[in-house]
Design an enzyme around this catalytic site. Sequence first.
Site, mmCIF file in Angstrom:
data_model
loop_
_atom_site.group_PDB
_atom_site.id
_atom_site.type_symbol
_atom_site.label_atom_id
_atom_site.label_comp_id
_atom_site.label_asym_id
_atom_site.label_seq_id
_atom_site.Cartn_x
_atom_site.Cartn_y
_atom_site.Cartn_z
ATOM 1 N N GLN A 1 0.922 -0.884 -0.018
ATOM 2 C CA GLN A 1 -0.141 0.191 -0.220
ATOM 3 C C GLN A 1 1.102 1.487 0.314
ATOM 4 O O GLN A 1 1.001 1.669 -0.599
ATOM 5 C CB GLN A 1 -1.280 -0.261 1.258
ATOM 6 N N HIS B 1 1.986 3.129 -3.100
ATOM 7 C CA HIS B 1 1.693 4.174 -4.385
ATOM 8 C C HIS B 1 1.712 5.628 -4.268
ATOM 9 O O HIS B 1 1.716 6.052 -4.852
ATOM 10 C CB HIS B 1 -0.088 4.318 -3.541
ATOM 11 N N GLU C 1 -10.528 1.444 2.688
ATOM 12 C CA GLU C 1 -11.023 0.855 0.811
ATOM 13 C C GLU C 1 -10.153 -0.597 0.938
ATOM 14 O O GLU C 1 -11.083 -1.642 0.515
ATOM 15 C CB GLU C 1 -9.685 1.828 -0.055
ATOM 16 N N HIS C 2 -9.637 -0.693 1.072
ATOM 17 C CA HIS C 2 -8.379 -2.440 1.553
ATOM 18 C C HIS C 2 -8.600 -3.016 3.468
ATOM 19 O O HIS C 2 -8.445 -1.846 3.522
ATOM 20 C CB HIS C 2 -7.807 -2.596 1.139
ATOM 21 N N ASP D 1 -5.544 -6.605 -6.528
ATOM 22 C CA ASP D 1 -5.170 -5.608 -7.294
ATOM 23 C C ASP D 1 -5.705 -6.455 -8.938
ATOM 24 O O ASP D 1 -5.459 -5.379 -9.738
ATOM 25 C CB ASP D 1 -4.727 -4.949 -7.212
ATOM 26 N N HIS E 1 -53.924 13.250 -11.446
ATOM 27 C CA HIS E 1 -53.251 11.831 -11.398
ATOM 28 C C HIS E 1 -54.424 11.324 -10.576
ATOM 29 O O HIS E 1 -54.547 9.458 -10.916
ATOM 30 C CB HIS E 1 -52.177 12.067 -10.120
#
Lengths: 425, 425
Positions: free
Chosen positions: B255, B258, B321-322, B355, B414
């Site tokens: 991670q 990145h 996220e993960h 991934d 209606h």
Amino acid sequence: MKIYQNPSEEELKKILTRPFLEQVDLHAIVEEIFDQVALNGDEALKQLTQKFDFASLENLEVTEQEINLASDNLDETLKIAIKEAYKNIYLFHEKQVEEPNKIETTPGVICWRKSVGIEKVGLYIPGGSAPLFSTILMLAIPAKIAKCKEIILCTPCDSSSAVNPAILFTAKLCGITRIFKLGGIQAIAAMTLGTESVPAVYKIFGPGNQYVTAAKLYAQKFKVAIDMPAGPSEVMVVCDENANEKYVASDLLAQAEHGADSQVILVCTNLEKAEKIKRELEIQLNDLPRKKQASLALENSAAIVTSKENIISIVNSYAPEHLILNTNFNESLIDKISNAGSVFIGQYTPESAGDYASGTNHTLPTNGYVKQYSGVSLDSFVKKITFQEISKEGLLNLGKTIEIMASAEGLEAHKNAVSIRLKDL
Amino acid sequence: MKIYQNPSEEELKKILTRPFLEQVDLHAIVEEIFDQVALNGDEALKQLTQKFDFASLENLEVTEQEINLASDNLDETLKIAIKEAYKNIYLFHEKQVEEPNKIETTPGVICWRKSVGIEKVGLYIPGGSAPLFSTILMLAIPAKIAKCKEIILCTPCDSSSAVNPAILFTAKLCGITRIFKLGGIQAIAAMTLGTESVPAVYKIFGPGNQYVTAAKLYAQKFKVAIDMPAGPSEVMVVCDENANEKYVASDLLAQAEHGADSQVILVCTNLEKAEKIKRELEIQLNDLPRKKQASLALENSAAIVTSKENIISIVNSYAPEHLILNTNFNESLIDKISNAGSVFIGQYTPESAGDYASGTNHTLPTNGYVKQYSGVSLDSFVKKITFQEISKEGLLNLGKTIEIMASAEGLEAHKNAVSIRLKDL
């Protein structure tokens, strides 16, 4: 309603272009109210409710007693109707539940997806002249089926601090017990920021006027999600020479009565029929309590007379929120529809069925957004979390592939997370 | 990585707060480039590509010959790996296809929902130092399964006007043949506005730097939808004293590589283990080509040592996220997870599997947005249109309910759309 006979492609484009909505810049007032609510919480909400709704609130939250009293006093016929609609809407949305489905993509590699309700959601229901209790059914039922843990509802009260009893009854029927007497920008601010009484939520749903819409857009800056971009409601009715002009006219008027900015488009294969529908519109219009709104909407409306072959391209290019098919060849159209929110098939399927009681959701994208957005459904109230579990065998099978791809993308630490494990196997 | 032992609730809140991302205001440059593309179309795109990517393009679109050549020349091992990943991702997403399910909510009232592919979608794939061909698999496979009619791809070329061959091979494998040599803001502008060569699309997908992200946000003003709000990637690893520290460290580093703004959080039930992981991080870090990025990310990272009982509330409050679960009690955690994007279970399930190749999608919400958003899936490429067909019998059964509810909401037109039909039945 103006009738256009076999318009050219260029004319058609013009007819189908939605009127540009001049947007008043409400940013300053929205920001100011959010700031007040952030700073003074409940106290600010009370002051704002005094100012805009002329109500002096001691408690923002509706009491259990108020809810029960409203339910007791509501007309029995209306209660039965709401319960009937509840049943159908529940049935339709319940079938949208997805059970996790474990897939072994490679021996030893198991992947699945699980729907989990958004923990905290807020529903906004306008009050005032048209108390939209039907929208509570459309939002609260899927929220409950999704198992959202906290579901709150904001709706404005009148100057005597009372909330419309049909709203309270419907909320109770749906199992919503946290109801706040809040309307307009301050309601959205409260659900976004949270106060002493009102919990902050992760997603806000519901219709509203331009102030509510502007506030929902602003709320996104605080990482709150919203249901969809809102715009004026619209209908496209497709009919042929066999259609009953009274039915078609009544469907067009049901849309038109929403207000001057409503979009009403008729697509008809027969000029004479289009003219009959036009005359019928004038007859039916006279008896409507909302005649003024409806006639303003009709001024902007159009009837396109065209051949059967052009219908699908007109439908998909306009991308209507509501589409009514009232022809002898409905079946040949259905599979070719790619842009529409909700489709009503046949002469006994008025759009108002979907607005209230057939089971489908009436919260739909407008303004052409059906090209890329869906209406509200169970999906709107869940997140889908993916899971994976890989065994030793699975990593032996898949490891090399991951290593090669990570390396080719220049991400060696990604590769290493696999290599370091493979070494031990 | 700083270790926090049994932090108080208040400390915890601080540790789990994501750093505020200072956003440079790119509005002016984005608007200028959109204006240029609107005005001069292809010519503007060529000038901008010359200016930013130093490439002189004669044609914006990649030719069939270029695609075939790249495919022929790509390393065979990489091709096999990409095909293996393709197979798994296809399998997983294919199972997300929903067939229409007709439901009779009331006798004579039939409702259903049908998924229809968004007609025109655009995929943005960054090029440069890290050619993210894996992201093509994640976007193009569901787009194809959804039967989107027009799928285009924009990716920047190098100064010799060449596109990375792995990108071209993967696109071809996925059946995407319209590829444009466009990067950055101008790529998003082209897909939003359309030019002589590049068709306008209804929804834009794909990762990118801050310029691309700003351009995607701006594109929404033109009624284009985007996949999700983008932010720095993040992982939370949960482990106990039994976890292999080498594996945990490798996952944290995958991670961290990145970039400096990546979020890396360890939650561990054992102080000694946390310290071992910290030491292991330093060892593994030294061998990484992206050591600099990874060590910057680790500076902002945290290890929380806490009891087993606190884990779920930490996970759901951070909303990663993960999420990697590497404990002896994973099973007891899984059902309680309400906020996570993608979950990796067990010691042989590194995040890099998801991934690249296990089958799940790697395009996930970050920055806490998993609380209300799902990752990319087949759902992202379809709209769900509702249909209903009511028979005479159905309207007789349901008509009264609709009339009562419409009337109670003050919408007489209606009601009338039903009454006028009921009169004839």
